[in-house]
Structure formats: C-alpha cells, structure tokens
Design a protein around this motif. Structure first.
Motif, PDB file in Angstrom:
ATOM      1  N   ARG A  19       0.842  -1.190   0.000  1.00 33.80           N
ATOM      2  CA  ARG A  19       0.000   0.000   0.000  1.00 33.80           C
ATOM      3  C   ARG A  19       0.884   1.250   0.000  1.00 33.80           C
ATOM      4  O   ARG A  19       1.081   1.873   1.037  1.00 33.80           O
ATOM      5  N   PRO A  20       1.457   1.594  -1.142  1.00 37.62           N
ATOM      6  CA  PRO A  20       2.370   2.743  -1.182  1.00 37.62           C
ATOM      7  C   PRO A  20       1.640   4.035  -0.887  1.00 37.62           C
ATOM      8  O   PRO A  20       0.445   4.154  -1.114  1.00 37.62           O
ATOM      9  N   THR A  21       2.354   5.003  -0.360  1.00 34.97           N
ATOM     10  CA  THR A  21       1.765   6.300  -0.057  1.00 34.97           C
ATOM     11  C   THR A  21       2.434   7.359  -0.902  1.00 34.97           C
ATOM     12  O   THR A  21       3.538   7.187  -1.403  1.00 34.97           O
ATOM     13  N   HIS A  22       1.722   8.505  -1.056  1.00 38.15           N
ATOM     14  CA  HIS A  22       2.255   9.569  -1.894  1.00 38.15           C
ATOM     15  C   HIS A  22       3.490  10.207  -1.278  1.00 38.15           C
ATOM     16  O   HIS A  22       4.295  10.793  -1.965  1.00 38.15           O
ATOM     17  N   ALA A  23       3.619  10.142   0.041  1.00 38.13           N
ATOM     18  CA  ALA A  23       4.810  10.690   0.705  1.00 38.13           C
ATOM     19  C   ALA A  23       5.459   9.554   1.483  1.00 38.13           C
ATOM     20  O   ALA A  23       5.187   9.349   2.653  1.00 38.13           O
ATOM     21  N   ASP A  24       6.294   8.776   0.830  1.00 41.92           N
ATOM     22  CA  ASP A  24       6.843   7.594   1.456  1.00 41.92           C
ATOM     23  C   ASP A  24       7.761   7.977   2.604  1.00 41.92           C
ATOM     24  O   ASP A  24       8.267   9.087   2.699  1.00 41.92           O
ATOM     25  N   GLU A  25       7.941   7.021   3.492  1.00 45.82           N
ATOM     26  CA  GLU A  25       8.773   7.274   4.651  1.00 45.82           C
ATOM     27  C   GLU A  25      10.242   7.387   4.232  1.00 45.82           C
ATOM     28  O   GLU A  25      10.666   6.872   3.229  1.00 45.82           O
ATOM     29  N   GLY A  26      10.992   8.048   5.095  1.00 46.95           N
ATOM     30  CA  GLY A  26      12.409   8.219   4.799  1.00 46.95           C
ATOM     31  C   GLY A  26      12.731   9.656   4.449  1.00 46.95           C
ATOM     32  O   GLY A  26      11.983  10.317   3.737  1.00 46.95           O
ATOM     33  N   ALA A  27      13.845  10.136   4.979  1.00 44.80           N
ATOM     34  CA  ALA A  27      14.228  11.525   4.761  1.00 44.80           C
ATOM     35  C   ALA A  27      14.763  11.726   3.353  1.00 44.80           C
ATOM     36  O   ALA A  27      15.334  10.832   2.740  1.00 44.80           O
ATOM     37  N   ILE A  28      14.528  12.926   2.840  1.00 41.95           N
ATOM     38  CA  ILE A  28      15.079  13.324   1.551  1.00 41.95           C
ATOM     39  C   ILE A  28      16.238  14.278   1.817  1.00 41.95           C
ATOM     40  O   ILE A  28      16.053  15.340   2.435  1.00 41.95           O
ATOM     41  N   GLU A  29      17.411  13.914   1.386  1.00 45.06           N
ATOM     42  CA  GLU A  29      18.595  14.725   1.655  1.00 45.06           C
ATOM     43  C   GLU A  29      18.670  15.917   0.700  1.00 45.06           C
ATOM     44  O   GLU A  29      18.253  15.847  -0.448  1.00 45.06           O
ATOM     45  N   ASP A  30      19.208  17.015   1.205  1.00 39.70           N
ATOM     46  CA  ASP A  30      19.446  18.233   0.430  1.00 39.70           C
ATOM     47  C   ASP A  30      18.197  18.708  -0.324  1.00 39.70           C
ATOM     48  O   ASP A  30      18.196  18.826  -1.560  1.00 39.70           O
ATOM     49  N   PRO A  31      17.084  18.971   0.391  1.00 40.17           N
ATOM     50  CA  PRO A  31      15.867  19.414  -0.301  1.00 40.17           C
ATOM     51  C   PRO A  31      16.049  20.719  -1.069  1.00 40.17           C
ATOM     52  O   PRO A  31      15.463  20.893  -2.140  1.00 40.17           O
ATOM     53  N   ALA A  32      16.883  21.632  -0.542  1.00 44.66           N
ATOM     54  CA  ALA A  32      17.103  22.898  -1.241  1.00 44.66           C
ATOM     55  C   ALA A  32      17.773  22.659  -2.593  1.00 44.66           C
ATOM     56  O   ALA A  32      17.418  23.284  -3.607  1.00 44.66           O
ATOM     57  N   GLU A  33      18.705  21.734  -2.621  1.00 40.55           N
ATOM     58  CA  GLU A  33      19.391  21.420  -3.875  1.00 40.55           C
ATOM     59  C   GLU A  33      18.429  20.770  -4.869  1.00 40.55           C
ATOM     60  O   GLU A  33      18.460  21.072  -6.070  1.00 40.55           O
ATOM     61  N   ILE A  34      17.568  19.898  -4.364  1.00 41.94           N
ATOM     62  CA  ILE A  34      16.603  19.236  -5.247  1.00 41.94           C
ATOM     63  C   ILE A  34      15.615  20.258  -5.796  1.00 41.94           C
ATOM     64  O   ILE A  34      15.260  20.228  -6.984  1.00 41.94           O
ATOM     65  N   ARG A  35      15.163  21.168  -4.941  1.00 41.69           N
ATOM     66  CA  ARG A  35      14.226  22.200  -5.396  1.00 41.69           C
ATOM     67  C   ARG A  35      14.841  23.036  -6.511  1.00 41.69           C
ATOM     68  O   ARG A  35      14.198  23.333  -7.528  1.00 41.69           O
ATOM     69  N   THR A  36      16.102  23.411  -6.342  1.00 44.98           N
ATOM     70  CA  THR A  36      16.794  24.182  -7.369  1.00 44.98           C
ATOM     71  C   THR A  36      16.880  23.393  -8.672  1.00 44.98           C
ATOM     72  O   THR A  36      16.666  23.940  -9.768  1.00 44.98           O
ATOM     73  N   ALA A  37      17.140  22.092  -8.570  1.00 45.51           N
ATOM     74  CA  ALA A  37      17.226  21.258  -9.766  1.00 45.51           C
ATOM     75  C   ALA A  37      15.872  21.163 -10.471  1.00 45.51           C
ATOM     76  O   ALA A  37      15.801  21.184 -11.708  1.00 45.51           O
ATOM     77  N   VAL A  38      14.791  21.064  -9.693  1.00 44.00           N
ATOM     78  CA  VAL A  38      13.451  21.001 -10.288  1.00 44.00           C
ATOM     79  C   VAL A  38      13.143  22.298 -11.024  1.00 44.00           C
ATOM     80  O   VAL A  38      12.624  22.290 -12.156  1.00 44.00           O
ATOM     81  N   ILE A  39      13.440  23.431 -10.399  1.00 39.78           N
ATOM     82  CA  ILE A  39      13.172  24.723 -11.036  1.00 39.78           C
ATOM     83  C   ILE A  39      13.989  24.874 -12.314  1.00 39.78           C
ATOM     84  O   ILE A  39      13.482  25.344 -13.348  1.00 39.78           O
ATOM     85  N   GLN A  40      15.249  24.478 -12.269  1.00 36.16           N
ATOM     86  CA  GLN A  40      16.073  24.557 -13.477  1.00 36.16           C
ATOM     87  C   GLN A  40      15.529  23.639 -14.573  1.00 36.16           C
ATOM     88  O   GLN A  40      15.543  23.991 -15.754  1.00 36.16           O
ATOM     89  N   HIS A  41      15.030  22.484 -14.182  1.00 35.38           N
ATOM     90  CA  HIS A  41      14.444  21.543 -15.140  1.00 35.38           C
ATOM     91  C   HIS A  41      13.224  22.167 -15.812  1.00 35.38           C
ATOM     92  O   HIS A  41      13.059  22.069 -17.040  1.00 35.38           O
ATOM     93  N   LEU A  42      12.364  22.826 -15.037  1.00 35.12           N
ATOM     94  CA  LEU A  42      11.162  23.446 -15.588  1.00 35.12           C
ATOM     95  C   LEU A  42      11.473  24.726 -16.363  1.00 35.12           C
ATOM     96  O   LEU A  42      10.698  25.126 -17.241  1.00 35.12           O
ATOM     97  N   ALA A  43      12.584  25.375 -16.045  1.00 32.58           N
ATOM     98  CA  ALA A  43      12.926  26.632 -16.710  1.00 32.58           C
ATOM     99  C   ALA A  43      13.426  26.414 -18.137  1.00 32.58           C
ATOM    100  O   ALA A  43      13.356  27.339 -18.960  1.00 32.58           O
ATOM    101  N   VAL A  44      13.911  25.227 -18.453  1.00 29.11           N
ATOM    102  CA  VAL A  44      14.443  24.971 -19.797  1.00 29.11           C
ATOM    103  C   VAL A  44      13.381  25.212 -20.871  1.00 29.11           C
ATOM    104  O   VAL A  44      13.610  25.970 -21.820  1.00 29.11           O
TER     105      VAL A  44
END
Length: 708
Positions: free
Chosen positions: A411-436
């Motif tokens: 029964r997977p959940t939309h926000a699975d357990e476990g920490a996500i490392e470097d969220p600020a870095e990931i956010r920046t990568a997502v924005i750069q991906h969408l900016a292309v």
C-alpha cells in the motif's frame, strides 16, 4: 530482498482460481445443501497475507505495464485504473450443482464462465438447465488506464514485475467460429449467464463528495477571518466566490468567440463521427506506444465487495489485484451479424496495433455503430475490453505510484517514509528543469512548480482552498514551448494532460462527461481526469473563429475547472456538479487579461532569456529523487507556528489597511503560495522565510504585469 524474490510463491498467488475453488470446497463440503450466502471463504485474507510478504507484490505484473497479451490465463495480475463509468449491478450464477461430478457444488466466482475442476486449466462442464444454481450479485465498473499517466510510471511497474515472454493468448473475434489473430484455448467457450434485469443507480453512487470541511480547520481560513476583523471590516459578502469576482470582468462573463486553430490536432474528429478512443471512453485517447510500451487498454471490472466495504465514485483511482479473462463468446450472443463481427475484428486488431487495419478508413465509424446498442456497448469484445475480476481492491491516487519500485508494503503512499537529503538542492534542480522549456524564466518556473504540488485540502461553499492555477502570459504563438513544458512536467509528475485548445476541438464534442441514455453509458471527455493530474491548457495556437454552443459550454467548463475545481456532468435532464482536484497551468499568447480560460489565481508574464528547449534527460538516480521529492511535497500537510502566524497576520493587516486594500481572495492566494513554497522546499512548517519569499515572487509578477 533477493531471498524473498527467489522464494516459492504461495499457491493462492500462482493459481488464484484454483485457490478459490479449493476454499469453496472446504467451506461447502460435499453436502447437498446449497450455499446460503455469497462469500469469499477466506480467500481474500489468505491472498492479502501472501501479498504482504516482502517481495511478493513486486512479482505481480501490472497488465498495462507488461501488456495484456503477455498475461497467462488465470494469472494473478494488478490493474491500476480510473473509474470512468459505473454500470448497473450484475446478477450471475455464483454457484451451481455439477451433475458430472455426482452433484458436487461448484462456484463461478471471479470468472466469466462455468468451469469444472479446481483450476482454470482443467476441463469444463456444460451447465444443465435443470441443475440447481444460486444467483449472486456483483458490481460492474468501466475502468480506463489513468489518463495522461507518464511513461516512467508504467516503466517502473514493468521493471518491478518483468513481463513473461509473449505467448499466443489473445483472441480477436471475427465472424462466428473464426479467430482473426491469436487463438486462446478452445476450452474458453462458455459465457456466464447475464440477467436482463436493470437496476436504477442512485446518483449518489456516481458521486460521493467526501468534503473535509467539518473535519479540517485550516489555518489560512482562520487567519483570513482574523485579518478582516483586525482591519475593522466585516467579511466581504460573496468575496470568496470566484464567480462573483469574475462578474466585474466582461470577458469573464462571455467566452471569447474569436479563436481558432490553423492546424487542428489530428485527434479532432467531426461531430458526425466518433473516434475509436471515444467509443472506448478513453478521455485523452490511447497511450502513446511509440516508445516501446504496450498499448494500454480499458477493462470492465467486476467487484465483489459491497459499497460499504469499498466506496467508489467516478474518477477514483483504483489499484486492483485479480485475474483478467478474455472470453471470445462473451460478445457473440449480442452480435451475430457478419458485418458487425467483421467490424469487431477490425476494431480489435486496430486497438492492438495491427498495422494492416489500424489506419483503415471507416473503422472508427464501424465500431462506433457497433457500440450504439446498449447490450453491445456494455459487452464489447473482450479482446478490446477485457474483463477483470478483482480479488482485492483499494482506492488510491494518481500520484501514489511515484515512489515505485521501492515501496515498504503493498500500500504505497504519496509521501513515502524516509528523509530526503538536500531538499534545497533538489528544489533548485526542479526549477532549473522546468525553466528549460520556459526559456530560462526562473520566476515562471517557480510558479509552475507551485501549481504542480498544489491540491485542494478544504472546500467551502464558494472556495476550493489549496488550489493554485497559474496563467503564463505572452507565450510565443505556434511554437514548441507548450509541448516542451508538458513533457518537462511529465518527467517529474505521474499524470499530465496536455490539452491544446482549438476551435475544431472545442466545437467537436463535450469536454465534460455526458450521459448517453440510448446506450446507458457515461460518455467521457478530455476533462474527465484523475485527482492529482496536472492539466496544461494551451491557448497559444488559437486564431479567430466561431465557437458554437458546444464550444461555448466547453470554455465555461474550463473556467469552472480553474475557478472552482468543479465540473458539471451532463445527465441530460439536469447538470450535476462534480468536485475535482486538477492542477492547471494555462499558456496564452495574450499579453493582457483577454485569455480564453480566466479565473486563475496567478498571472505571470513570461520573460524568456533564450529559446525554449527540451529538458535534458535525467539520470535514473536524480530522476527518482526528484519524483519522490515532488510526491512528498504534493502529499504533505503544512502547519504555521504561533510566532510565524502573528507576524504574517500583522503584514496582512497592514496590506488590508493600505492604499490599495488587499481582498480576501488575495489573502488566500498569498497564504497558498507561501504554503506551497514551504512544501516545495521539503518542509511542512510555514515560516516567515517562506512568506517573504512568496511575497517577493508576487511583487516580481505584479511588476511584470505593470510593464506589459
């Protein structure tokens, strides 16, 4: 774990129908007494226990990931789908006394035929008309693959349970007694009896609006009330209603009719004709198979749980575990005309990608004509629409599958357990991906990110709190930006619907579902989408033209979607409002407030510093990290500390009392953007930092609007 993957699978997984027969025999015994009531004889609990073991669920293939052609008869499979329509309940022979075995009782549950023996592979016996039988009832749902599902989701499912080698399983029905492609077992020749009785389905079964208004008291709603009180003003009557807010804008009252498209999309068909995908009620058409994925297909799902045990409403996403059955004779009784059989055979070949027939002129019209009879419409060829018998069913979300294949349980959940490392870095990568695709516009990419992770968390009489629709203005006409942006979003979001707006498309048919009482089906439309879908509405190719009545209604439906997160389903004698939860990004070449789809929260003029481009392919590790990040942001709730709440309140009171008094709708928008800023940063606490960043984005967007 490797050990669990190599361990032998339980018999209820390897031979589910045999397990059902054995459980039935054990429960009923060899007595002459008929089963007094329907039941599952413990098979569901046994199967659930087996699936809960590590590694077992991962070995159950998903039919649209591996292809129905690759599913063995009687094999346990999964089906991830959206409920497109709900048929009348079906009566069937649930158990009967098999005289060929000395009068032993047998069950036909979870099958379409009467079968002797304990396994799908055993011989069949003919049901004597004089034999005792017990009639039971099951629910019938018409389910389609999740509209707009990203290919990477299906690839993950295919990787979890690798497809077996293709085997000649599937039969395409031709004229009576013939097989036009691949032959199933000759033993699959019995159809389960169908009861002619028709039930009247209460509309409550179509829509069960489980609003959380009484349960969830959101901080932003309370804060808005405090702001208004602190400013010494009563709450504005009707100010929370987007419909009233739009009434002051003449363009919002009357859809613009001077729009068209120089090159109509290939999927548009004339009003007099119906495409194959429309006949099959696929909202967005069939999934693209050019990238090597098998063609996804709809299924008629037989559900054995009661409405109380499994409440289901239209557009729900279901994850099912059961068996697929393709029985050629199921449709033969309702279609014995050679011409109809030929049309059926051609349709089956086309749906499954046969190049010899898929482009034949008149095929869609022939199949549409075939489907104009109620019995045939509800019992189409099983090679086109297989029957799926659900052992286990649960409601889910279109976004719950972003974290496959490493899910902790079935029964997977939309926000699975476990920490996500470097969220600020990931956010920046997502924005750069969408900016292309946005030509390097980081501000526009931030607003698109906020829209993607938005969802409705509370509904009031006039507001859907939590939603955030974004309109990007000044998008170049006739370019690739809309398609590139939709593709970039699909890289990180599980479901994306790219909907180009054209005169031909808007006039062709209703974009919202419409009940066809002639065949007792709910006709689908492009706006029948699963909750959690991101809709990219592309106005950039619109030119002058005339909208007819259908087109005007479709534009009004788009505005209703954007403003209220509701759609009106047409039941001919009345309109029924259905709550939806679809994130919307509108792309328009307009540079003022004259876009066709109006009523969104945010308008951001595009500032491109380079040409639009296609986002670079991501390496698998980075892609999975970004998808988990987005899934967690979409599924998480937020909170506001007392200290942050007081500071935000003071700034909002000042804005209310300033020269340009902020409105209640602006308060809601600011709080929503700040909340989404926090969630898209990998945090659930809305702090003053997030508030200030949100207000800075708003300031930049307003400055762009002034300079247009």
């Amino acid at each position: 774990a490797p050990d669990s993957m190599s361990a032998p699978l339980p018999s209820c997984v390897t031979d589910p129908l045999g397990a059902v027969a054995s459980a039935f025999d054990a429960a009923i015994g060899s007595g002459d007494t008929a089963p007094d009531q329907d039941g599952d004889w413990g098979i569901k609990a046994t199967l659930q226990e087996a699936l809960d073991r590590p590694g077992v669920m991962e070995q159950i293939p998903e039919i649209n990931a591996v292809g129905v052609d690759n599913v063995r008869p009687g094999q346990l499979v999964r089906f991830r789908c959206m409920v497109q329509d709900m048929y009348n309940p079906e009566y069937y022979v649930g158990a009967y006394k098999d005289m060929s075995t000395g009068g032993r009782w047998r069950t036909t549950k979870f099958t379409e035929r009467i079968s002797g023996g304990n396994s799908v592979n055993t011989g069949e016996s003919q049901l004597d008309d004089s034999a005792e039988r017990v009639i039971w009832e099951r629910r019938v749902l018409y389910c389609v693959p999740i509209p707009g599902e990203s290919s990477w989701v299906r690839r993950l499912d295919g990787a979890v349970a690798s497809a077996p080698p293709p085997t000649p399983l599937k039969t395409h029905e031709g004229p009576a007694g013939t097989s036009t492609k691949r032959s199933r077992s000759d033993k699959d020749n019995e159809e389960n009896s169908r009861d002619d009785a028709r039930h009247t389905v209460d509309l409550a079964e179509y829509v069960n609006d489980d609003d959380d208004d009484d349960e969830i008291a959101r901080d932003d709603e309370d804060m808005v009330a405090k702001i208004l009180a602190a400013a010494g003003e009563p709450k504005e009557a009707g100010s929370g209603s987007p419909e009233k807010a739009a009434s002051s804008n003449p363009a919002a009252k009357h859809p613009r009719a001077d729009c068209g498209l120089s090159c109509p999309p290939a999927s548009i068909v004339p009003e007099a004709a119906e495409s194959m995908d429309e006949s099959l009620n696929l909202p967005l058409g069939a999934a693209d198979v050019a990238d090597g994925l098998p063609r996804a297909c709809p299924a008629i799902v037989k559900v054995y749980e009661s409405e109380d045990a499994l409440p289901v409403k239209l557009n729900d996403v279901l994850e099912l575990v059961g068996v697929v059955q393709i029985e050629p004779d199921i449709s033969n009784d309702v279609s014995n005309n050679d011409q109809q059989q030929a049309a059926m055979a051609a349709a089956a070949a086309a749906v499954n990608g046969d190049p010899a027939t898929s482009g034949a002129a008149g095929l869609a019209a022939a199949f549409a004509d075939f489907m104009m009879d109620e019995d045939r419409a509800h019992n189409p060829p099983t090679s086109v629409v297989p029957r799926f018998h659900a052992f286990i069913a649960r409601t889910s979300s279109a976004r719950n599958f972003a974290v496959l294949p490493e899910r902790p349980n079935p029964r997977p959940t939309h926000a699975d357990e476990g920490a996500i490392e470097d969220p600020a870095e990931i956010r920046t990568a997502v924005i750069q991906h969408l900016a292309v695709p946005l030509g390097g516009d980081v501000l526009a990419a931030e607003y698109v990110l906020a829209a993607i992770v938005s969802r409705v968390h509370t509904r009031t009489d006039s507001l859907a709190l939590g939603k955030l629709s974004v309109t990007l203005m000044g998008v170049p006409e006739g370019g690739d930006l809309p398609r590139n942006l939709a593709a970039a979003i699909a890289d990180i979001a599980p479901c994306v619907a790219h909907l180009p707006l054209s005169i031909a498309g808007l006039n062709a048919r209703s974009w919202t579902p419409k009940k066809d009482y002639g065949v007792n089906r709910l006709r689908s439309g492009p706006l029948q989408l699963a909750p959690g879908t991101v809709a990219v509405l592309d106005e950039t190719a619109l030119t002058s033209g005339q909208l007819r009545e259908t087109g005007v209604r479709n534009v009004q439906a788009l505005k209703q979607l954007v403003q209220l997160q509701e759609l009106e389903y047409d039941f001919q004698y009345h309109q029924m409002r259905v709550p939806v939860d679809v994130a919307v990004v509108v792309l328009t070449s307009a540079k003022q407030g004259d876009s066709v789809v109006q009523g969104g929260e945010c308008r951001v003029p595009l500032r491109m510093v380079k040409d639009t481009g296609v986002a670079e392919p991501m390496d698998p590790v980075k892609a999975r990290t970004m998808r988990r990040f987005m899934a967690r942001a979409w599924g998480s709730d937020h909170s506001i500390s007392e200290k942050a709440g007081k500071e935000i309140e003071s700034e909002m009171v000042a804005a209310r009392q300033g020269e340009r008094k902020a409105t209640e709708l602006e308060f809601h928008r600011w709080l929503t953007i700040a909340r989404l800023c926090a969630l898209s940063s990998g945090e659930t606490d809305l702090t003053v930092k997030h508030w200030k960043h949100a207000m800075e984005c708003e300031r930049k967007a307003e400055e762009r609007l002034r300079l247009m």
